[in-house]
Design an enzyme around this catalytic site. Sequence first.
Site, PDB file in Angstrom:
ATOM      1  N   HIS A 164       0.833  -1.205   0.000  1.00 43.89           N
ATOM      2  CA  HIS A 164       0.000   0.000   0.000  1.00 43.89           C
ATOM      3  C   HIS A 164       0.865   1.252   0.000  1.00 43.89           C
ATOM      4  O   HIS A 164       2.042   1.197   0.370  1.00 43.89           O
ATOM      5  CB  HIS A 164      -0.886   0.046   1.256  1.00 43.89           C
ATOM      6  N   CYS A 251      -2.654  -0.022  10.032  1.00 46.18           N
ATOM      7  CA  CYS A 251      -3.629  -0.979   9.486  1.00 46.18           C
ATOM      8  C   CYS A 251      -4.668  -1.434  10.507  1.00 46.18           C
ATOM      9  O   CYS A 251      -5.767  -1.837  10.131  1.00 46.18           O
ATOM     10  CB  CYS A 251      -2.915  -2.225   8.970  1.00 46.18           C
TER      11      CYS A 251
END
Length: 259
Positions: A164, A251
């Site tokens: 990401h 996350c």
Amino acid sequence: MHAGMLVALTRAVPPSIVDCELTHMARTPIDVRIARAQHHQYEQTLRALGCRVEHVPAAPDLPDSVFIEDTAVVFDEVAVITRPGAISRRAEPQAVATALSRYRPLRRIQPPATIDGGDVLVIGRRVFIGLSTRTNEEGVRQFTDALARFGYNVTGLPVDGCLHLKSAVTAAADDLLILDPVSIDPRRFDGLRWIETPPDERHAANVLRIGGTVVCPEDAPVTRRRLEDAGLSVRTTAASELAKAEGGLTCCSVIFRIP
């Protein structure tokens, strides 16, 4: 909305995390007991920094569900519910949307768009979205549309070599980034200063900023020192087992303010 309480949504480590999605890492055994202990320590750190931790119902059969950040991005004005890039994760956002509906109006990303929250970096009124294996151009377009009336400036950036955008860069302060120069070109962030992670601490580009404190992985001592040398208050927490599932500190929570 700058006053009020910080809320952190979290979700338990499922036993199925051993079957998590992996894109850029080889699979290594994950000790679920240790992962849960580290997640508990993470939640305790959130509380110590002023967050009210709210648990979204656990999803034992969704291996990546602990990585709740990927399901929603919350702004003062709206919460954008994502459509994760991995098919195995498409069922994750609904319970998070239910939890967020108490606090924000919702906008939902629709097919054929895909976007993971881990690809969305918000710095003030600037929003950077990583074009990765999990987030496509249509995801960026729909996300931009969802924010159109609120005055945010959205920029798409290609992401290569990591999962990401926020695997490679996060905000340590209003105008200061921490980034892995191998994965992202700092010149893409016009007007912002940056600190680079050393080659053996690339994972430490993912830090979690809560108020005036930056939470850093405990196994990144050089990065911690660089952050402290920049005048930042730093706390550390263990995240080694969750890192085996390509998870970072941002996350595992969705953090936002309520009045």
